[in-house]
Design an enzyme around this catalytic site. Structure first.
Site, PDB file in Angstrom:
ATOM      1  N   ARG A 234       0.853  -1.183   0.000  1.00  0.00           N
ATOM      2  CA  ARG A 234       0.000   0.000   0.000  1.00  0.00           C
ATOM      3  C   ARG A 234       0.892   1.238   0.000  1.00  0.00           C
ATOM      4  O   ARG A 234       1.916   1.299   0.691  1.00  0.00           O
ATOM      5  CB  ARG A 234      -0.926   0.016   1.232  1.00  0.00           C
ATOM      6  CG  ARG A 234      -2.098  -0.956   1.131  1.00  0.00           C
ATOM      7  CD  ARG A 234      -3.079  -0.508   0.047  1.00  0.00           C
ATOM      8  NE  ARG A 234      -4.236  -1.390  -0.086  1.00  0.00           N
ATOM      9  CZ  ARG A 234      -4.302  -2.417  -0.918  1.00  0.00           C
ATOM     10  NH1 ARG A 234      -3.244  -2.721  -1.659  1.00  0.00           N
ATOM     11  NH2 ARG A 234      -5.396  -3.138  -1.004  1.00  0.00           N
ATOM     12  N   GLU A 263      -3.775   7.423  -5.920  1.00  0.00           N
ATOM     13  CA  GLU A 263      -3.773   6.680  -7.187  1.00  0.00           C
ATOM     14  C   GLU A 263      -4.912   7.147  -8.083  1.00  0.00           C
ATOM     15  O   GLU A 263      -6.059   7.210  -7.621  1.00  0.00           O
ATOM     16  CB  GLU A 263      -3.888   5.170  -6.910  1.00  0.00           C
ATOM     17  CG  GLU A 263      -2.673   4.628  -6.157  1.00  0.00           C
ATOM     18  CD  GLU A 263      -2.758   3.131  -5.891  1.00  0.00           C
ATOM     19  OE1 GLU A 263      -3.835   2.532  -6.121  1.00  0.00           O
ATOM     20  OE2 GLU A 263      -1.742   2.556  -5.453  1.00  0.00           O
ATOM     21  N   HIS A 281      -0.517  -0.332 -10.019  1.00  0.00           N
ATOM     22  CA  HIS A 281      -1.205  -1.197  -9.043  1.00  0.00           C
ATOM     23  C   HIS A 281      -1.621  -2.517  -9.700  1.00  0.00           C
ATOM     24  O   HIS A 281      -2.792  -2.904  -9.711  1.00  0.00           O
ATOM     25  CB  HIS A 281      -2.424  -0.494  -8.451  1.00  0.00           C
ATOM     26  CG  HIS A 281      -2.784  -1.017  -7.089  1.00  0.00           C
ATOM     27  ND1 HIS A 281      -3.309  -0.233  -6.085  1.00  0.00           N
ATOM     28  CD2 HIS A 281      -2.713  -2.267  -6.556  1.00  0.00           C
ATOM     29  CE1 HIS A 281      -3.532  -0.965  -5.003  1.00  0.00           C
ATOM     30  NE2 HIS A 281      -3.189  -2.206  -5.281  1.00  0.00           N
TER      31      HIS A 281
END
Length: 532
Positions: A234, A263, A281
């Site tokens: 994370r 993000e 991601h």
């Protein structure tokens, strides 16, 4: 027939999820791309909500859900879900912590290799028409020390893959036991020692209050010169400004980042650095992982909504699907005991203790304790259930303890619940008979045998002649039929109790007349409606 549960799938996921839910008798709607306001407007009437990482399940969304019981995350991280708000509203939050573990671990290894061998930069160079062998000299992974910040499901897989590459593995994880570390072949260390020794640091911790900004300026200052960082966990765990400074200053030789604090990361200065490898991601983004997590969250949701099984919940004890039928009668029993104590307790509880003895002591008692606590608090607190009962108790400074005894006493299985207030301690115990029906077998240490029913009258009296006859006459004169009459006493002439099951509610004037009898110390109405 009760209405079948309904689930809203709010993020794109494998069609297998919808098929599994429909096949299990759950109604399913798929509506993706909803913002918080639109989701709040749509959520009413749904029992379950399934999401991936895109949809934000905010406190506002949860407040708009009139019957929501479950939020399911197809994946590991739940930082897009307000878990505290869900818990306060009694909503179970589940994830799928193992469905994408291999995929994410493999991505971390791939990022580590790309960083060590400068593969993205070499690729860009060649595509621009250059042949720069001398520029892209890499480092071997064999013989290097890998420091894992977090060694759970994903970190442990990374450890095994790294060992296959002949790397030494050390790990900083407060939840990693010495035994587990030996099984994995890793060395347990504290974070400062890990930063000092590791050639490569790979992050595999959850994002929470204790890990937010964990790798900041202090951690990088303590690191060995030329360390490399991989983060596929994370973004908020790494202080990106501190990392940027460490990369520019040369303390950190390179970083491979799959996740960011925000993000997409927009114009993050990290993206401008040549010694940074980035991916959007992608840790869980394989066809296999997406299929697995979709199937798993759908199965978990169906098991919970239909059978009450709780798997991989982040805010309540788990109940395996095969456990649910076995625990069912015990859930009813502890509900009855908690309800009995809650309806009779005057004043706020200060402490609650629950003891499990005999057969029940060998079962999964954590959900039983939560259910008992919810039933106890229900007369005092609105909207409390087994999910939020421990939180409610904590906020009210109620100490809760659970004890299990292997010994077998007078009953093959026994649950004893005690509630302490500023005035007194109330104790009630119960068991299951052969028919799996709950029985109250002790009150205040006085033996009794009573099955809780919808309408009951609790009597505490002195053991003197005439009380039983008076009760029978008072109820009979009011047209109230007695179904069962259970009696118990401490000793002849001492304290006595009665639990009277009646077919009709007892009117207030009748109750007051009973209370006025000189031999009766307390009379109270009890109602047992069944498990919530």
């Amino acid at each position: 027939m009760s209405e079948r549960p309904r689930v809203l799938i709010a993020d794109p996921m494998s069609a297998a999820a919808e098929a599994i839910l429909s096949g299990r008798g759950v109604g399913v709607d798929v509506e993706t791309g909803l913002g918080p306001d639109a989701l709040a407007a749509a959520i009413a009437g749904y029992d379950g909500l399934l999401v991936r990482s895109s949809t934000a399940v905010t406190a506002g969304v949860l407040a708009a859900a009139d019957r929501l019981r479950l939020v399911g995350r197809a994946g590991v991280g739940v930082d897009n879900i307000d878990v505290a708000a869900a818990t306060a509203r009694g909503v179970v939050v589940m994830n799928t912590p193992f469905g994408n573990a291999v995929t994410t671990a493999e991505h971390a290894i791939a990022m580590m290799m790309a960083l060590a061998r400068q593969i993205p930069g070499a690729d860009r160079s060649m595509r621009s028409g250059k042949w720069e062998k001398a520029r892209f000299v890499g480092v071997e992974l064999a013989g290097k020390t890998l420091g894992l910040v977090g060694c759970g499901a994903i970190g442990s897989i990374v450890a095994s893959r790294a060992q296959g590459l002949r790397m030494r593995v050390i790990a900083a994880d407060p939840f990693l036991s010495a035994e587990r570390a030996r099984e994995l072949g890793v060395e347990r260390v504290e974070l400062p020692d890990l930063m000092r020794r590791a050639d490569i640091v790979s992050v595999h911790a959850p994002l929470n209050d204790s890990t937010r900004g964990l790798l900041g300026a202090g951690a990088f200052a303590a690191a060995r010169d030329g360390v490399r960082l991989v983060n596929c966990a994370r973004g908020g765990i790494v202080d990106e400004a501190a990392l940027h400074d460490a990369l520019v200053g040369g303390k950190v030789a390179g970083a491979a980042l799959d996740v960011f604090g925000v993000e997409p990361p927009g114009d993050s200065p990290l993206l401008a650095l040549e010694n940074v490898v980035v991916t959007p991601h992608l840790g869980a983004s394989t066809a296999e992982a997406r299929e697995k997590v979709a199937q798993q969250i759908a199965e978990q949701a169906a098991d919970f909504l239909i059978h009450g099984a709780v798997s991989n919940a982040v805010n309540m004890p788990s109940i395996a699907a095969e456990e649910a039928p076995l625990l069912g009668p015990y859930m009813t029993l502890v509900e009855r005991l908690g309800s009995f104590a809650g309806q009779l307790t005057r004043g706020g509880p200060r402490a609650v203790s629950i003891e499990y003895e005999g057969h029940v002591a060998g079962l999964n008692t954590r959900p039983l304790t939560s259910a008992a606590l919810a039933a106890l608090l229900r007369p005092m607190v609105d909207s409390v259930n087994a999910v939020n009962a421990p939180v409610v108790a904590h906020r009210r400074d109620i100490a809760v303890s659970e004890t299990r005894h292997d010994r077998r006493g007078d009953y093959p299985t026994l649950v004893r619940l005690a509630v302490a207030t500023d005035r007194r301690t109330r104790e009630v115990a119960g068991t299951l008979f052969a028919d799996d029906r709950a029985r109250i077998v002790s009150i205040k240490g006085i033996r009794i045998d009573a099955e809780p029913t919808e309408h009951m009258l609790y009597i505490a009296n002195r053991d003197v002649p005439g009380v039983i006859g008076f009760l029978g006459n008072a109820l009979g004169d009011a047209g109230i039929n007695i179904a069962t009459f259970a009696l118990g006493r401490a000793e002849a002439g001492g304290d006595a109790i009665a639990l009277v099951s009646v077919d009709q509610p007892v009117a207030p004037d009748v109750l007051e007349a009973i209370r006025a009898h000189e031999g009766i110390d307390r009379a109270a109405l009890l109602r047992f409606d069944g498990p919530a």
